[in-house]
Design a protein around this motif. Structure first.
Motif, PDB file in Angstrom:
ATOM      1  N   ALA A 131       0.689  -1.309  -0.025  1.00 50.32           N
ATOM      2  CA  ALA A 131       0.061  -0.069  -0.039  1.00 50.32           C
ATOM      3  C   ALA A 131       1.108   1.039  -0.021  1.00 50.32           C
ATOM      4  N   GLY A 132       2.087   1.166  -0.166  1.00 49.53           N
ATOM      5  CA  GLY A 132       3.183   2.164  -0.213  1.00 49.53           C
ATOM      6  C   GLY A 132       2.698   3.343  -1.359  1.00 49.53           C
ATOM      7  N   GLY A 133       2.746   4.536  -1.113  1.00 48.90           N
ATOM      8  CA  GLY A 133       2.420   5.652  -1.927  1.00 48.90           C
ATOM      9  C   GLY A 133       1.084   6.252  -1.960  1.00 48.90           C
ATOM     10  N   ASN A 134       0.834   7.244  -2.515  1.00 47.13           N
ATOM     11  CA  ASN A 134      -0.326   7.818  -2.666  1.00 47.13           C
ATOM     12  C   ASN A 134      -0.506   9.048  -3.757  1.00 47.13           C
ATOM     13  N   SER A 148      -6.509   5.256   1.902  1.00 49.58           N
ATOM     14  CA  SER A 148      -5.334   4.698   2.428  1.00 49.58           C
ATOM     15  C   SER A 148      -5.393   3.400   2.552  1.00 49.58           C
ATOM     16  N   GLY A 149      -4.369   2.568   2.265  1.00 47.57           N
ATOM     17  CA  GLY A 149      -4.212   1.233   2.385  1.00 47.57           C
ATOM     18  C   GLY A 149      -4.518   0.734   0.777  1.00 47.57           C
ATOM     19  N   HIS A 204       3.204  10.531  -4.236  1.00 43.55           N
ATOM     20  CA  HIS A 204       4.106   9.931  -3.242  1.00 43.55           C
ATOM     21  C   HIS A 204       4.672   8.556  -3.416  1.00 43.55           C
ATOM     22  N   HIS A 240       7.798   4.913  -2.977  1.00 45.05           N
ATOM     23  CA  HIS A 240       8.874   4.541  -2.296  1.00 45.05           C
ATOM     24  C   HIS A 240      10.018   3.914  -3.086  1.00 45.05           C
ATOM     25  N   HIS A 294      12.182   7.671   3.780  1.00 47.23           N
ATOM     26  CA  HIS A 294      10.684   7.316   3.616  1.00 47.23           C
ATOM     27  C   HIS A 294      10.419   7.232   1.977  1.00 47.23           C
ATOM     28  N   SER A 323      -6.014   8.537   2.113  1.00 39.28           N
ATOM     29  CA  SER A 323      -4.636   8.389   2.417  1.00 39.28           C
ATOM     30  C   SER A 323      -4.381   9.285   3.859  1.00 39.28           C
ATOM     31  N   MET A 324      -3.388   8.386   4.445  1.00 37.91           N
ATOM     32  CA  MET A 324      -2.739   9.223   5.847  1.00 37.91           C
ATOM     33  C   MET A 324      -2.137  10.267   5.388  1.00 37.91           C
ATOM     34  N   GLU A 325      -1.550  10.522   4.407  1.00 33.53           N
ATOM     35  CA  GLU A 325      -0.832  11.718   3.826  1.00 33.53           C
ATOM     36  C   GLU A 325      -1.731  12.763   3.279  1.00 33.53           C
TER      37      GLU A 325
END
Ligand code: 13P
Ligand code: ZN
Length: 259
Positions: A29-32, A68-69, A130, A132, A202, A105-107
């Motif tokens: 789930a990395g990135g958004n 998110s996720g 965003h 990784h 990150h 997203s948490m971001e």
């Protein structure tokens, strides 16, 4: 603007998400990603969720933001359950969900703070991503590569066109908690001047007129970083192209003032 599937920017999401997954840059789930739409929505009755940051420059605007996720490898195939459509309230202090995924997203603080700064300083950039990439995160573990200037001078001097695409260099934010407002505010400050910002240990934030445009800049930086790691694997710590040659290239293309 109620039917999700008619939003033309969804194609940009689908293509970019698929490429992020294909490159292995957005694992699990990395990135958004998010995009500001030109359209303004009529005030939605659900427009009441308090924002952690005031965003007056994007008041009344609509933003598409990944949930998110959500997984990059799935967003490309089926956007609606993975991407949410949000409206920033006219007071710039609240937002509301309109359609699609409603677990943002948490971001979100970073995305909204950055859209606010972009609308103010570089309104043509409407997309943020965003991700990784291992080759970029690894740079943060090299002693001395702990500022935007150090990273830009070292990495963007390894290929003759890299600095031409990124004349301002790379922005850099010291490690902050993922999803924190501090990370968002510091990124917004950096992205007012740069198209790319490295989040220490990150990942990377990129902006562009479209997600594909942001991805272009990410690709250029990642290519230079992979040249760096190939050289390091061969036991060479490269000095890079000398500064006067870099300036000569930028001057030839009329970009020296952005160096
Ligand atoms: P989200 O899935 O909440 O967007 O988080 C992914 C991430 O990379 C956080 O930095
Ligand atoms: Zn992340």
């Amino acid at each position: 603007m109620t039917t999700f599937s008619y939003i033309k920017q969804l194609d940009d999401f689908k293509t970019t998400a698929a490429w992020l997954a294909r490159r292995g840059w957005s694992e699990a789930a990395g990135g958004n990603m998010s995009v500001r739409l030109d359209a303004l929505a009529a005030l939605h009755e659900d427009d009441h969720i308090e924002l952690p940051v005031e965003v007056p420059y994007i008041a009344g605007q609509i933003v598409l933001l990944t949930g998110s996720g959500t997984r990059a490898r799935e967003i490309g195939e089926n956007p609606e359950p993975n991407i949410g459509l949000y409206k920033i309230a006219d007071d710039g202090r609240h937002y509301g969900w309109i359609a699609g995924n409603h677990n943002p997203s948490m971001e979100l603080p970073a995305h909204f703070a950055i859209h606010n700064a972009l609308e103010k300083n570089r309104p043509e950039d409407k997309a943020i991503l965003h991700t990784h990439p291992a080759s970029l995160i690894a740079l943060c573990h090299v002693p001395g590569l702990n500022s935007g200037k150090a990273i830009s001078d070292k990495i963007l001097s390894l290929q003759s066109e890299a600095r031409l695409i990124l004349p301002e260099g790379i922005g850099f934010v010291d490690h902050e908690l993922p999803g924190s407002l501090e990370l968002g505010l510091k990124s917004a400050e950096q992205l007012s001047r740069h198209h790319l910002v490295l989040w220490q240990y990150h990942g990377l934030l990129a902006s562009g007129a479209t997600l594909a445009g942001a991805f272009d800049k990410l690709e250029v930086f990642e290519k230079s970083a992979s040249i760096y790691w190939k050289l390091r694997a061969a036991n060479i710590d490269p000095a890079g192209i000398d500064k006067s040659t870099i300036k000569e290239i930028l001057k030839a293309f009329g970009r020296l003032d952005r160096y």
